[in-house]
Design a protein around this motif. Sequence first.
Motif, short mmCIF file in Angstrom:
data_model
loop_
_atom_site.label_atom_id
_atom_site.label_comp_id
_atom_site.label_asym_id
_atom_site.label_seq_id
_atom_site.Cartn_x
_atom_site.Cartn_y
_atom_site.Cartn_z
N THR A 30 0.81 -1.21 0.00
CA THR A 30 0.00 0.00 0.00
C THR A 30 0.85 1.26 0.00
OG1 THR A 30 -0.14 -0.07 2.41
CG2 THR A 30 -1.91 -1.12 1.18
N TYR A 31 0.25 2.30 -0.54
CA TYR A 31 0.81 3.65 -0.47
C TYR A 31 -0.36 4.62 -0.33
CZ TYR A 31 -0.46 4.03 -5.43
OH TYR A 31 -1.15 4.04 -6.62
N CYS A 32 -0.08 5.81 0.15
CA CYS A 32 -1.10 6.84 0.34
C CYS A 32 -0.87 7.98 -0.63
CB CYS A 32 -1.06 7.37 1.78
SG CYS A 32 -1.49 6.17 3.05
N VAL A 33 -1.95 8.58 -1.05
CA VAL A 33 -1.92 9.77 -1.90
C VAL A 33 -2.77 10.84 -1.23
CG1 VAL A 33 -2.51 10.76 -4.15
CG2 VAL A 33 -1.58 8.44 -4.02
N ALA A 34 -2.21 12.04 -1.10
CA ALA A 34 -2.94 13.17 -0.53
C ALA A 34 -3.00 14.27 -1.58
CB ALA A 34 -2.27 13.67 0.74
#
Length: 717
Positions: free
Chosen positions: A333-337
């Motif tokens: 997983t990775y996060c995008v803001a």
Amino acid sequence: MYFLYVRVVKARELPAMDITGSLDPFVEVRIGNYKGITRHFDKNQSPEWNQVFAFSKDRMQASILDVVIKDRDLIKDDFVGIVRFDINEVPLRVPPDSPLAPEWYRLEDKKGEKIKGELMLAVWIGTQADAATPVDSTHAISAVMRSKVYHAPRLWYVRVNIVEAQDLVPTEKNRFPDVYAKVQIGNQVLKTKTVPARTLSALWNEDLLFVAAEPFEDHLIISVEDRVSPGKDEIIGRVIIPLNSVERRADDRIIHSRWFNLKKEKFSSRIQLRLCLDGGYHVLDESTHYSSDLRPTAKQLWKPPIGVLELGVLNAVGLHPMKTRDGRGTSDTYCVAKYGHKWVRTRTIVDNLSPKYNEQYTWEVFDHATVLTVGVFDNSQIGEKGNGTSKDLKVGKVRIRISTLETGRIYTHSYPLLVLHPTGVKKMGELHLAIRFSCTSLANMLYLYSCPLLPKMHYVRPFSVTQLDMLRHQAMNIVAARLGRAEPPLRKEVVEYMSDVDSHLWSMRRSKANFFRLMTVFSGVFAVGKWFGDICMWRNPITTVLVHVLFLMLVCFPELILPTVFLYMFLIGVWNFRYRPRYPPHMNTRISQAEAVHPDELDEEFDTFPTSRSPDLVRMRYDRLRSVAGRIQTVIGDLASQGERIQALLSWRDPRATSLFITLCLLSALVLYVTPFQAVAGLAGFYIMRHPRFRHRLPCVPINFFRRLPARTDSML
């Protein structure tokens, strides 16, 4: 957060392994059950890899690091040599220490004896802030790539006003051309209406709107075409205009028209155009309800920021497995803001259902009526199956409206990650965030409450709803294409999910959710109406008497009416302070009507556009849609009828009703002139709240009169 970094630089003097005396080397970095593999070289005994792998120190279950050189083979890779390290003896490097210099290590065989060949390595323990070398994203088990910051392009509206064209030479000399103008910018193509050029001239005076992004890569291509026959068009002339040469404006000043030559072979026609880049608008490239930026395109119209938004992406817990690896469920997983023009992406945490990101980002805030969006995605580009064609899977997202945050307070809260699947709503885990909104100018922030939400041009020269939908779609495609060209790319499915590109599509679930939201909004009005009905019916005599006394006081002292209303609202606000929200709102399945949604409604929501379902199923859904739309149509028609009856009071549509009404108005004017207002208001109030024994079950005379008034339903087909 500490990681074990292994930098594989190069090798020299490797022994030949094949019969031909060649070697196809690659390096396998292995610790416990985890490993990373470099790319291989064909027939090279002195390869250079210069790749870095990172392994989470918290998850290492072995104390020995093996760096193995192997020879790529069709059936089984051959062992070449190995270098071993004791994890306890690996040096610690904490930035801003200098980068660790790589060293040459002699290879050993499986028995531990020195053999021919050397491998240059650097092995150290550092934090995620280590800036020695970018981490390879192929097979590292933890931080496979660094966090990235992306800047969405600055978007402009391109206004093309096609006035007229002259000297149009038809392709066939025995007929007048039927011409239209076609304008193209990249993939965007619009056409004017077709007009006959009886004098070899055509007049359109049409406005066509496009979206373009800086730096301008596409040209404005305008062609005038002759519609010879259905399905057959001939180009009369064409002109190509660089967008950099188009005039820019930040207001609604008049743009002077210019003549351009339309060239084609021997003939040269000309066309009159008004061209401008409209910078006074905010180019909408995301859902209107969740806009993260409201500034106009032209920088000279920007106002100073009112504050700073700080976001800490801490960790996620309880993530739902998105893929299977080695017979077990896992996620990468990775996060995008996303906020304003700035998009950020954390590094990908591989093979971990409770990843720790511990990354911090900041944004300037220009308007607090904006929304920060944070999404979590599963990286499908890692490993042997990551061929670039598979889509990154959505795990969930969180929206936080800046205006709901207290100034200066640090919020640390776990937000549920909820995703609607064809099988229903699922909780995919929780995302732990730290958020702080710091205000730099309280006066400017309070002043914003008196300003329009969108720039001035949206109200001076507004777009139609159809134009806005079309332009928003084009803008989103441009942003997705630009962000997809970065390295690593922000893929199109990520940009679309973060921008809520499908929020305008029909959904039975959304329709029901909006209906119940409307009912909740008016529930207070309904409750007050029910309470007043109980007062009028004397259900509670004590309360009714108190209301009569209060009403009589307000009638005798009308100057107290407005102060009493505002004081009452003040007291309600003070009373509700103790129940104020402690955390920003998050996704709510009950409000979204996602808890008990019907499976067929979910299947309809996830259907493609245009539909890909069978004709029988589409017919059933169409009939259901007609039924729902019929009820909505009836409600809207009833509201329109009430408004038309009010208009009919004075329109003489019913001459007798209008005569009665204007006569009543004249008598009322005379009575009210000679009668004190307090007496009239008191009598009206006591009549409305009269005891049930003085009431009739039949509707009163004014209601009967109003219901008999004509509406325009008689004129409906």
